[in-house]
Design a protein around this motif. Structure first.
Motif, mmCIF file in Angstrom:
data_model
loop_
_atom_site.group_PDB
_atom_site.id
_atom_site.type_symbol
_atom_site.label_atom_id
_atom_site.label_comp_id
_atom_site.label_asym_id
_atom_site.label_seq_id
_atom_site.Cartn_x
_atom_site.Cartn_y
_atom_site.Cartn_z
ATOM 1 N N GLY A 56 0.811 -1.208 0.000
ATOM 2 C CA GLY A 56 0.000 0.000 0.000
ATOM 3 C C GLY A 56 0.845 1.258 0.000
ATOM 4 N N GLU A 57 1.916 1.257 0.789
ATOM 5 C CA GLU A 57 2.784 2.430 0.855
ATOM 6 C C GLU A 57 3.535 2.639 -0.453
ATOM 7 O OE1 GLU A 57 5.262 2.347 4.296
ATOM 8 O OE2 GLU A 57 3.595 2.629 5.686
ATOM 9 N N LEU A 58 3.943 1.553 -1.104
ATOM 10 C CA LEU A 58 4.644 1.690 -2.368
ATOM 11 C C LEU A 58 3.712 2.227 -3.453
ATOM 12 C CD1 LEU A 58 7.257 1.328 -3.935
ATOM 13 C CD2 LEU A 58 6.608 -1.045 -4.368
ATOM 14 N N GLN A 59 2.486 1.736 -3.479
ATOM 15 C CA GLN A 59 1.511 2.265 -4.433
ATOM 16 C C GLN A 59 1.291 3.761 -4.195
ATOM 17 O OE1 GLN A 59 -0.261 0.942 -6.979
ATOM 18 N NE2 GLN A 59 0.340 -1.219 -6.856
ATOM 19 N N PRO A 91 -0.915 -5.757 -9.380
ATOM 20 C CA PRO A 91 -1.019 -4.305 -9.585
ATOM 21 C C PRO A 91 0.340 -3.611 -9.615
ATOM 22 C CG PRO A 91 -2.658 -5.042 -8.002
ATOM 23 C CD PRO A 91 -1.755 -6.210 -8.252
ATOM 24 N N LEU A 92 1.290 -4.092 -8.820
ATOM 25 C CA LEU A 92 2.610 -3.470 -8.806
ATOM 26 C C LEU A 92 3.332 -3.681 -10.133
ATOM 27 C CD1 LEU A 92 5.022 -2.075 -7.545
ATOM 28 C CD2 LEU A 92 5.610 -4.247 -6.414
ATOM 29 N N ILE A 93 3.309 -4.915 -10.666
ATOM 30 C CA ILE A 93 3.988 -5.189 -11.919
ATOM 31 C C ILE A 93 3.328 -4.423 -13.063
ATOM 32 C CG2 ILE A 93 4.693 -6.982 -13.532
ATOM 33 C CD1 ILE A 93 6.077 -6.967 -10.735
ATOM 34 N N ARG A 94 2.012 -4.348 -13.065
ATOM 35 C CA ARG A 94 1.316 -3.578 -14.104
ATOM 36 C C ARG A 94 1.672 -2.096 -14.012
ATOM 37 N NH1 ARG A 94 -3.422 -7.306 -12.864
ATOM 38 N NH2 ARG A 94 -3.551 -8.678 -14.703
ATOM 39 N N LEU A 95 1.815 -1.593 -12.798
ATOM 40 C CA LEU A 95 2.181 -0.195 -12.606
ATOM 41 C C LEU A 95 3.572 0.087 -13.164
ATOM 42 C CD1 LEU A 95 1.754 2.612 -11.317
ATOM 43 C CD2 LEU A 95 2.697 1.670 -9.202
ATOM 44 N N ILE A 151 10.380 -8.074 -9.356
ATOM 45 C CA ILE A 151 10.139 -6.627 -9.331
ATOM 46 C C ILE A 151 11.244 -5.918 -10.101
ATOM 47 C CG2 ILE A 151 10.155 -4.570 -7.867
ATOM 48 C CD1 ILE A 151 8.796 -6.198 -5.712
ATOM 49 N N ALA A 152 12.484 -6.321 -9.850
ATOM 50 C CA ALA A 152 13.606 -5.710 -10.563
ATOM 51 C C ALA A 152 13.475 -5.931 -12.062
ATOM 52 C CB ALA A 152 14.930 -6.278 -10.053
ATOM 53 N N LEU A 153 13.129 -7.163 -12.475
ATOM 54 C CA LEU A 153 13.010 -7.463 -13.894
ATOM 55 C C LEU A 153 11.880 -6.690 -14.559
ATOM 56 C CD1 LEU A 153 13.585 -11.337 -14.016
ATOM 57 C CD2 LEU A 153 15.259 -9.476 -14.070
ATOM 58 N N ALA A 154 10.905 -6.250 -13.774
ATOM 59 C CA ALA A 154 9.781 -5.485 -14.316
ATOM 60 C C ALA A 154 10.132 -4.019 -14.542
ATOM 61 C CB ALA A 154 8.571 -5.589 -13.390
ATOM 62 N N CYS A 155 11.270 -3.573 -14.009
ATOM 63 C CA CYS A 155 11.689 -2.187 -14.209
ATOM 64 C C CYS A 155 12.275 -2.021 -15.605
ATOM 65 C CB CYS A 155 12.702 -1.785 -13.140
ATOM 66 S SG CYS A 155 12.013 -1.738 -11.461
ATOM 67 N N ILE A 192 5.321 -21.141 -8.610
ATOM 68 C CA ILE A 192 5.787 -20.699 -9.924
ATOM 69 C C ILE A 192 6.317 -19.262 -9.811
ATOM 70 C CG2 ILE A 192 4.344 -22.241 -11.270
ATOM 71 C CD1 ILE A 192 3.293 -18.608 -10.897
ATOM 72 N N PRO A 193 7.169 -18.823 -10.744
ATOM 73 C CA PRO A 193 7.689 -17.452 -10.702
ATOM 74 C C PRO A 193 6.581 -16.438 -10.992
ATOM 75 C CG PRO A 193 9.100 -18.856 -12.043
ATOM 76 C CD PRO A 193 7.822 -19.606 -11.814
ATOM 77 N N ASP A 194 6.021 -15.881 -9.951
ATOM 78 C CA ASP A 194 4.947 -14.903 -10.135
ATOM 79 C C ASP A 194 5.538 -13.506 -10.306
ATOM 80 O OD1 ASP A 194 5.730 -14.153 -7.591
ATOM 81 O OD2 ASP A 194 3.828 -14.608 -6.617
ATOM 82 N N SER A 195 4.711 -12.489 -10.125
ATOM 83 C CA SER A 195 5.143 -11.092 -10.265
ATOM 84 C C SER A 195 5.802 -10.851 -11.622
ATOM 85 C CB SER A 195 6.091 -10.706 -9.124
ATOM 86 O OG SER A 195 5.489 -10.962 -7.876
ATOM 87 N N GLY A 196 5.258 -11.491 -12.637
ATOM 88 C CA GLY A 196 5.763 -11.304 -13.984
ATOM 89 C C GLY A 196 6.948 -12.170 -14.343
ATOM 90 N N GLY A 197 7.455 -12.976 -13.417
ATOM 91 C CA GLY A 197 8.669 -13.739 -13.654
ATOM 92 C C GLY A 197 8.599 -14.680 -14.836
ATOM 93 N N SER A 198 7.513 -15.449 -14.932
ATOM 94 C CA SER A 198 7.400 -16.424 -16.021
ATOM 95 C C SER A 198 7.213 -15.748 -17.375
ATOM 96 C CB SER A 198 6.230 -17.382 -15.752
ATOM 97 O OG SER A 198 5.005 -16.674 -15.692
ATOM 98 N N TRP A 199 6.873 -14.473 -17.394
ATOM 99 C CA TRP A 199 6.749 -13.710 -18.640
ATOM 100 C C TRP A 199 8.071 -13.058 -19.017
ATOM 101 C CZ3 TRP A 199 7.048 -8.956 -21.002
ATOM 102 C CH2 TRP A 199 6.300 -8.770 -22.167
ATOM 103 N N HIS A 200 8.721 -12.397 -18.037
ATOM 104 C CA HIS A 200 9.955 -11.678 -18.336
ATOM 105 C C HIS A 200 11.139 -12.608 -18.589
ATOM 106 C CE1 HIS A 200 7.929 -8.130 -16.273
ATOM 107 N NE2 HIS A 200 8.316 -7.645 -17.427
ATOM 108 N N LEU A 201 11.270 -13.672 -17.818
ATOM 109 C CA LEU A 201 12.464 -14.510 -17.903
ATOM 110 C C LEU A 201 12.733 -15.047 -19.310
ATOM 111 C CD1 LEU A 201 12.366 -16.478 -14.538
ATOM 112 C CD2 LEU A 201 14.184 -14.942 -15.297
ATOM 113 N N PRO A 202 11.791 -15.750 -19.946
ATOM 114 C CA PRO A 202 12.105 -16.280 -21.279
ATOM 115 C C PRO A 202 12.319 -15.200 -22.321
ATOM 116 C CG PRO A 202 9.794 -16.636 -20.746
ATOM 117 C CD PRO A 202 10.446 -16.162 -19.492
ATOM 118 N N ARG A 203 11.710 -14.043 -22.153
ATOM 119 C CA ARG A 203 11.895 -12.960 -23.109
ATOM 120 C C ARG A 203 13.262 -12.310 -22.947
ATOM 121 N NH1 ARG A 203 6.656 -13.783 -22.528
ATOM 122 N NH2 ARG A 203 5.231 -13.214 -24.227
ATOM 123 N N LEU A 204 13.794 -12.334 -21.749
ATOM 124 C CA LEU A 204 15.095 -11.713 -21.499
ATOM 125 C C LEU A 204 16.258 -12.660 -21.771
ATOM 126 C CD1 LEU A 204 14.243 -9.787 -18.205
ATOM 127 C CD2 LEU A 204 14.705 -8.770 -20.443
#
Length: 257
Positions: free
Chosen positions: A32-35, A85-89, A112-116, A137-149
């Motif tokens: 909440g504070e980060l948002q 919501p954080l990764i989408r932001l 989170i770092a990979l989403a930056c 599983i690698p959440d927070s966008g992990g399974s999407w960012h990892l193979p693309r990177l």
């Protein structure tokens, strides 16, 4: 705020995850504070995201759920309400976000770092996809960012084994932008952040949006979008200022208009 610290230097805002005793692992309150911090950027043109102490972020604080061993918990609720919501932001916010990975980045903290947009890491830092040890599983966008990177094979190796990846290897693999000596990390990030803050913000926002969304378009669609964006940006005050400054051999002053 108790778990987040924000600092402003001109058009650069630094957001620091501030739970060093827990390696900056996340609680619901911290989300909440980060948002709120991201919602209060004002005229900031660049954001730096980093961690306090010896770690960047260790992901989810398992103590925050207050679940007894063996008790069932709806992890999907936590993902839907907090992490997604954080990764989408991070993906859609107009400002470039620089991750300054000062230490270990594990689990959702690594993702989170990979989403930056640009990732700098101290040479002593390491990235750990620690999910498989918990049967997750690698959440927070992990399974999407990892193979693309890094490609499917390396993505699977990181996700299945949970083996730590040191910053220099992360740079060599294309997982991050740059690994730098620990004592030079602050200076390198500050230099790049100030450089970005001096550039036309509308153009940077367009670059970020186009590259991040290009996966969904064909080449023909991309060419059409490039035409449309060049037309739009060519009518901005910042473009006129950039050309004038170049011809007059002076430093430009961009307004974001």
């Amino acid at each position: 705020m108790e778990t987040i610290r924000t600092e402003r230097d001109g058009h650069v805002v630094t957001i620091t995850l501030n739970r060093p005793d827990r390696l900056n692992s996340f609680t619901r309150d911290m989300h909440g504070e980060l948002q709120a911090a991201f919602g209060s950027l004002g005229d900031a043109r660049v954001v730096i995201l980093t961690g306090e102490g010896r770690g960047f972020c260790a992901g989810q604080d398992l103590n925050d759920r207050n679940v007894a061993p063996g008790e069932a918990v709806d992890l999907g609720e936590t993902v839907e309400q907090c992490w997604n919501p954080l990764i989408r932001l991070l993906a859609t916010i107009e400002q470039p976000v620089i991750a300054k990975v000062n230490g270990v980045a594990a689990g959702a903290g690594a993702n989170i770092a990979l989403a930056c947009d640009i990732i700098f890491a101290a040479r002593s830092a390491k990235f750990i996809q620690s999910f498989s040890a918990l049967g997750l599983i690698p959440d927070s966008g992990g399974s999407w960012h990892l193979p693309r990177l890094v490609g499917q094979q390396r993505a699977l190796g990181l996700a299945l084994t949970g083996q730590p990846l040191m910053a220099e290897d992360a740079e060599r693999w294309g997982l991050i932008w740059k690994a730098v000596d620990d004592e030079q990390l602050d200076g390198e990030v500050e230099k790049v952040a100030k450089k970005l803050a001096s550039l036309p913000p509308l153009g940077l926002a367009a670059i970020k949006k186009m590259i991040r969304t290009s996966w969904s378009r064909t080449l023909d669609e991309e060419l059409d979008l490039q035409r449309d964006e060049m037309r739009r940006l060519g009518f901005t005050e910042d473009y006129r200022e950039g050309v004038a400054a170049f011809l007059e051999k002076r430093e430009p002053s961009f307004s974001g208009r």
